[in-house]
Design an enzyme around this catalytic site. Structure first.
Site, short mmCIF file in Angstrom:
data_model
loop_
_atom_site.label_atom_id
_atom_site.label_comp_id
_atom_site.label_asym_id
_atom_site.label_seq_id
_atom_site.Cartn_x
_atom_site.Cartn_y
_atom_site.Cartn_z
N GLU A 441 0.77 -1.22 -0.04
CA GLU A 441 -0.19 0.12 0.12
C GLU A 441 0.91 1.23 0.18
OE1 GLU A 441 -2.26 0.21 3.53
OE2 GLU A 441 -3.17 2.22 3.21
N ASP A 514 -1.31 -1.06 5.79
CA ASP A 514 -1.08 -0.44 6.80
C ASP A 514 -2.29 -1.19 7.90
OD1 ASP A 514 0.73 1.16 5.95
OD2 ASP A 514 -0.57 2.92 5.68
N ASP A 516 -4.38 0.27 9.63
CA ASP A 516 -5.54 1.08 9.94
C ASP A 516 -6.74 0.61 8.90
OD1 ASP A 516 -4.79 2.11 7.57
OD2 ASP A 516 -3.97 3.76 8.08
N ASP A 518 -8.12 2.27 6.50
CA ASP A 518 -7.74 2.35 5.08
C ASP A 518 -6.96 1.13 4.64
OD1 ASP A 518 -8.91 4.65 4.65
OD2 ASP A 518 -7.05 5.91 4.59
#
Ligand code: 0RA
Length: 743
Positions: A441, A514, A516, A518
C-alpha cells in the site's frame, strides 16, 4: 456332530476377529486413504461420517432429530432418534450387530438387505473407520425397550455390549468419540467448520432438525437448523445480502434409469434465483456430497437453462435474431444462484478431488426436468422471464465490450506477461515456487520494501490509492482499471477465458497494508478481487497477508517488535507482575498465573468498554439494562461473570478500584520501557520493514484460506455489495471482534 458345529463356530469367530484386526489396522496404518487426510479436514470428516448415518435414517423416514455436541473434554457426540443400530446377534459373525457395524469395514449400509445408501460422506467409509481412528468411542442404542451400551478403543471392543437400563418406547443411537491425537495433526473441532456442513445438510434434507451445541469453547455456541423449504431456503440464504430479481424457482422430478445390473431411481431437485449482482453461484450435490468440480448434473442444468432461455426469448421476441448467436451460457448465469441436488444410487465420482459426478445418465434427466418446468414457469410468469432475459442480454453486451477491452490490453501486452508493468520491481529468480510478490500500500512503503527486499526472490508492486471494487463492476470496467491490469500482468495467469493458474509467476502473493482502517479496506478490496476473479490462487494457498508490527518496544537499548494489541498487553502485564502483589477481593494473594488471568480479563473489559463508548454506549448502563441483548451487552456480561471468580463485582471496576490496579500493573511493566506505535508501513525504514515483515526467517504471515465458500461469498456480498442496511448491521454487530474476521 456337536463337536463339529462348535468347531465351525469357533472357526468363524476367529475368522471374524482377523477381519476386524486387519480392517482396523489397515485404517490406522493408512488413514489418509480412508478419510482423505489427517489434518483439519480429516478431523472434521470423522463427524460427517457419523452424522451421515443419522441422515440416512432420516432419509429412510425413521429419524427427525439429530443432536451434535462438542463436549467439554473435546470429544464429540452425535445423538439421533432413528431406529437404533440393531443389537441382536449377527447371523454369521456371531457378535452383536452393533459391534459388527462398528468394527468391520463397510458393514454399515448393507445391513437391511439394500445397498441404497445415498448419503455417505465424500469417502463413504462408514462409522467403523471413525472408530478405528478414535482413542475411544462409546455407543448407546435405544431399541426394543432397552438401553444398550458398548465401548471401543482404536477400533477394538473394550467393554462388550450390555443392557444398562430401560428406554420405554424410545429408539435411537448415540455415538460419542474422541479422535486419536497420535494420528491427527488437528486436535480440536471447530464450530464454524461443523456449523457450515450441518447447516448445509439441513438445507439438503428438508424437515430434519439438526441441533448443534459447543460445550467446549468459551463461547457456548448453540444453533438449530431446520428448513421446511429445503434447498429453496438454501438459495434464499445464499442470496441474503443480494437484491433478488426473481422469486426462487423450484423444480424436481425423478426418473427410472437402467443399467446392466438393473433398474434404479434417480431423483433431481433444482432451486434457482436471479439477483442483481454479476457473480454466479452454482452449488451442486450428489447424495448430499458437495460436488465441487461439478459433473453431469451441472452440465445438464446449464444446457437446459441456455436452450430454454434462448427458445423462450426468441419465441416471444425479447431476443432479436442477430443477438441469438452471440448469447453464451455465461450470460444466462450472470447473477444466478442455483442449487442442484441429485440422489443417485452407486454414484461415480471423478476428477482430481473425486468431487465430479460422472454418471452420464444424470445429464439428460436433469436437463429434461429443467427444460420442461422452466419453460412452464416462463409461460406463467412472463414479467419475470422478461427481466431475466434482459439481464442476460446486458451481460452479453458487457462481455463483448470486455472482449474488446481485452484485445486492446493484449495488444499492450497485459495478458502475455511479455511486457511487465513499469511499477513492478521484479525479482531475478524465475522458479515461481521460490518467489514472492508483495502488494504494498502506497508509494512510500513501496520504496522501503523495494530497498529492503531480497532481490533474488522478492518482487514488489506498489499500489496507489484504492483498488477497484470488483463486486460492483462488470468485467469491461474492471479491465479498464489500471491498478487491476497491472495486477493481472504481474501475476501472469491471464484472466477470464485465458486464465491459467500454472502460469503464476509467484507462489506467494503477499498483501502488505497499513494496520489502519484504510489498510483494512484495501486488503478487503484485494481479497474480493482474488476471491471473485482468481479463486484458484486462494484454493492453491498462494495468497497471504503480511503481519507488520503494531509496536516497537525499547528497553535498555534493546528493541523488540510487537505484532498485536493483545501481545503488547500480555508483555506489559507479564513485566508488570514481576514482584508485584495482586489480591483477590477477600485479600488472598493470587498466584502468578491467577494474577495474570485477572489482569488479562481486566484489560479485555477495558478494551470492550472503550469500543462500546466509541459507539456511544456506556458499558455500565448497558450492563445494568437487562433488555439489552446485542453483541456488546452479551460480551460484557460474560466478561463480568468471569470477574466474580475472583470475588470482584462490576462495581469494583466501575468504582475505579480495579481500573487503578490494572493501570498500576501496566505502569510497573512500563518502567524503563518505551513503547512506540507505528502509524503505517511508511514509518519503517527499509531495513526495519524487511527484518520485521518480509524476512522469511523472522516474519509471521497469515495464509488466506477458504474454509466455507458459502460464508465467504456472503461476507464479500455483504462487505462489498449494494445493500447498505445489512452491512451497517454486520459492522455494528462485529465491531467488537473485527480481529476475528475469518474468510
Ligand atoms: C444398520 C441397520 C439399521 C440401522 C442402522 C444401521 C443405524 C445406524 C446408525 C448410526 C447412527 N445412527 C444410526 N441409526 C441406525 C436398520 C435397523 C432396522 O431395520 O430396524
Amino acid at each position: 456332530m456337536a463337536e463339529e458345529v462348535n468347531n465351525q463356530v469357533e472357526g468363524n469367530y476367529s475368522a471374524s476377529n482377523i477381519q476386524v484386526l486387519e480392517g482396523m489396522e489397515a485404517v490406522r496404518k493408512r488413514p489418509a486413504m480412508y478419510i482423505g487426510d489427517t489434518g483439519e479436514r480429516g478431523y472434521h470428516h470423522l463427524v460427517y461420517e457419523v452424522v451421515d448415518n443419522s441422515i440416512d435414517e432420516a432419509l429412510a423416514g425413521y429419524c427427525s432429530m439429530i443432536d451434535v455436541i462438542i463436549n467439554k473434554d473435546g470429544s464429540l457426540t452425535v445423538n439421533d432418534n432413528g431406529r437404533g443400530i440393531p443389537v441382536d446377534m449377527h447371523p454369521t459373525q456371531h457378535k452383536p450387530a452393533v459391534e459388527v457395524v462398528l468394527t468391520i469395514l463397510h458393514a454399515g449400509g448393507k445391513f437391511d438387505g439394500s445397498n441404497y445408501k445415498v448419503s455417505g460422506g465424500l469417502h463413504g467409509v462408514g462409522v467403523s473407520c471413525v472408530n478405528a481412528l478414535s482413542d475411544w468411542m462409546k455407543v448407546e442404542v435405544k431399541r426394543g425397550g432397552k438401553l444398550h451400551h458398548i465401548e471401543f478403543s482404536r477400533g477394538h471392543v473394550t467393554k462388550p455390549l450390555e443392557v444398562v437400563g430401560d428406554c420405554g418406547e424410545e429408539t435411537g443411537t448415540k455415538v460419542t468419540f474422541f479422535p486419536d491425537h497420535t494420528i491427527f495433526s488437528c486436535h480440536a473441532f471447530k464450530w464454524e467448520i461443523l456449523c457450515a456442513r450441518l447447516r448445509e445438510l439441513a438445507f439438503l434434507n428438508k424437515g430434519v432438525t439438526i441441533h448443534f451445541r459447543d460445550d467446549e469453547g468459551e463461547a457456548h455456541h448453540e444453533e438449530t437448523f431446520h428448513y421446511e423449504g429445503g434447498i429453496d431456503e438454501f438459495v434464499e440464504y445464499l442470496n441474503t445480502n443480494k437484491k433478488p430479481l426473481s422469486p426462487v424457482i423450484h423444480f424436481e422430478g425423478q426418473k427410472e434409469s437402467e443399467r446392466l445390473d438393473g433398474k434404479y431411481l434417480i431423483q433431481a431437485e433444482v432451486s434457482m434465483q436471479y439477483n442483481d449482482s454479476y457473480s454466479t453461484l452454482e452449488q451442486t450435490y450428489c447424495n448430499n456430497i458437495h460436488t465441487i468440480e461439478g459433473g453431469t448434473h451441472l452440465s445438464g442444468f446449464r444446457r437446459a437453462l441456455t436452450s430454454t432461455i434462448k427458445s423462450y426469448g426468441e419465441r416471444n421476441k425479447i431476443i432479436k435474431e442477430k443477438e441469438l448467436a452471440s448469447l453464451s451460457g455465461d450470460d444466462m448465469r450472470e447473477g444466478l444462484t442455483v442449487i442442484v441436488s441429485v440422489k443417485v444410487p452407486q454414484p461415480q465420482f471423478e476428477g482430481q478431488t473425486k468431487t465430479k459426478l460422472g454418471n452420464g445418465e444424470v445429464d439428460g434427466i436433469v436437463a429434461a426436468i429443467v427444460s420442461d418446468k422452466l419453460n412452464t414457469f416462463f409461460e406463467e410468469n412472463p414479467a419475470v422471464a422478461k427481466t431475466i432475459i434482459e439481464k442476460t442480454l446486458l451481460a452479453a453486451r458487457a462481455r463483448e465490450a470486455a472482449r474488446a477491452a481485452r484485445e486492446s490490453t493484449r495488444r499492450k501486452g497485459v495478458m502475455d506477461g511479455l511486457s511487465l508493468p513499469g511499477k513492478l520491481r521484479d525479482c531475478s529468480e524465475r522458479d515461481p515456487a521460490k518467489t514472492e510478490l508483495f502488494l504494498v500500500e502506497g508509494d512510500s512503503a513501496g520504496g522501503s520494501a523495494q530497498t529492503g527486499r531480497d532481490r533474488a526472490t522478492q518482487a514488489i508492486l506498489p499500489l496507489r490509492g484504492k483498488v477497484l471494487n470488483v463486486e460492483k463492476a462488470r468485467i469491461d470496467r474492471m479491465l479498464a482499471n489500471a491498478e487491476i491490469r497491472t495486477l493481472i500482468t504481474a501475476i501472469g495467469c491471464g484472466f477470464g477465458e485465458e486464465w491459467d493458474v500454472s502460469k503464476a509467476r509467484y507462489h506467494k502473493i503477499v498483501i502488505m497494508t497499513d494496520a489502519d482502517v484504510d489498510g483494512a479496506h484495501i486488503r478487503t478490496l484485494l481479497l474480493t478481487f482474488f476471491y471473485r476473479k482468481m479463486p484458484e490462487l486462494i484454493e492453491k494457498g498462494y495468497v497471504y497477508l503480511a503481519q507488520p508490527p503494531l509496536y516497537k518496544v525499547e528497553r535498555k537499548k534493546k528493541s523488540e517488535y510487537v505484532l498485536t494489541d493483545a501481545e503488547l498487553t500480555e508483555k506489559l502485564l507479564t513485566l508488570g507482575l514481576d514482584d508485584f502483589e495482586v489480591k483477590a477481593k477477600d485479600g488472598r494473594v493470587l498466584e502468578k498465573e491467577e494474577a495474570k488471568s485477572l489482569m488479562t480479563l481486566l484489560a479485555e473489559i477495558e478494551e470492550t468498554s472503550k469500543a462500546l463508548e466509541a459507539r456511544g454506549y456506556k458499558a455500565e448502563e448497558l450492563l445494568k439494562d437487562e433488555t439489552q441483548q446485542g453483541g456488546g451487552a452479551s460480551i460484557l456480561r460474560k466478561l463480568f461473570s468471569s470477574l466474580s471468580a475472583f470475588g470482584y463485582e462490576a462495581q469494583d471496576y466501575f468504582g475505579g478500584e480495579l481500573k487503578k490496579l490494572l493501570d498500576d500493573v501496566r505502569a510497573h511493566g512500563k518502567q524503563g520501557l518505551s513503547v512506540y506505535r507505528f502509524k503505517g508501513l511508511g514509518e519503517m525504514d527499509a531495513e526495519e520493514l524487511y527484518s520485521t515483515t518480509m524476512d522469511p526467517t523472522k516474519r509471521r504471515m497469515l495464509r488466506v484460506k477458504l474454509n466455507d465458500a458459502v460464508a465467504a461469498d456472503q461476507m464479500f456480498s455483504l462487505l462489498m455489495g449494494d445493500e447498505v442496511e445489512p452491512r451497517r448491521k454486520f459492522i455494528e454487530d462485529n465491531a467488537l471482534n473485527v480481529r476475528n474476521l475469518d474468510f
